[in-house]
Design an enzyme around this catalytic site. Structure first.
Site, PDB file in Angstrom:
ATOM      1  N   CYS A 203       0.569  -1.198   0.045  1.00 33.27           N
ATOM      2  CA  CYS A 203       0.157   0.173   0.160  1.00 33.27           C
ATOM      3  C   CYS A 203       1.078   1.454  -0.087  1.00 33.27           C
ATOM      4  O   CYS A 203       1.493   1.594   1.097  1.00 33.27           O
ATOM      5  CB  CYS A 203      -0.880  -0.057   1.200  1.00 33.27           C
ATOM      6  SG  CYS A 203      -1.628   1.383   1.837  1.00 33.27           S
TER       7      CYS A 203
ATOM      8  N   CYS B 219      -0.091   3.882   2.538  1.00 37.10           N
ATOM      9  CA  CYS B 219       0.539   3.411   3.889  1.00 37.10           C
ATOM     10  C   CYS B 219       1.742   3.831   4.433  1.00 37.10           C
ATOM     11  O   CYS B 219       2.214   4.177   5.495  1.00 37.10           O
ATOM     12  CB  CYS B 219       0.627   1.710   3.854  1.00 37.10           C
ATOM     13  SG  CYS B 219      -1.437   1.003   3.911  1.00 37.10           S
TER      14      CYS B 219
END
Length: 105
Positions: free
Chosen positions: A30, A33
């Site tokens: 991600c 993230c």
């Protein structure tokens, strides 16, 4: 310091914590993230001893992510007294997170 937490120790570390807790739910693939991780790391240093900070990899720990109905990551969840009291979804700047953390204290 941000510590890794798993499905197995989530209850003991987060739910039963005497201190307020911020949990960063993320996955290695991600991109956003990875953008929010340094912000969470910085805040962990700033609030050391007042708030606990954990990271939960949703790929490796699907039970907790499912229990809290996490649909997108990064999701930052705020816990106080064993209950989820706030949630932020997406990579957000420190100025968005800091007032939420202050509200836990």
């Amino acid at each position: 310091m941000v510590t890794d937490v798993t499905d197995q120790d989530f209850e003991g570390e987060v739910i039963k914590s005497a201190l307020p807790v911020l949990v960063d739910l993320w996955a290695p693939w991600c991109g956003p993230c990875r953008m929010v991780a340094p912000v969470v790391d910085k805040l962990a240093g700033k609030y050391e001893g007042k708030v606990k900070f954990y990271r939960l990899n949703v790929d490796e720990n699907p039970q907790t992510a499912s229990k809290y109905r996490v649909m997108s990551i990064p999701t930052l969840m705020f816990f106080k007294g064993g209950k989820a009291v706030d949630t932020v979804v997406g990579a957000v700047p420190e100025r968005v997170l800091q007032p939420k953390i202050d509200g836990l204290l």
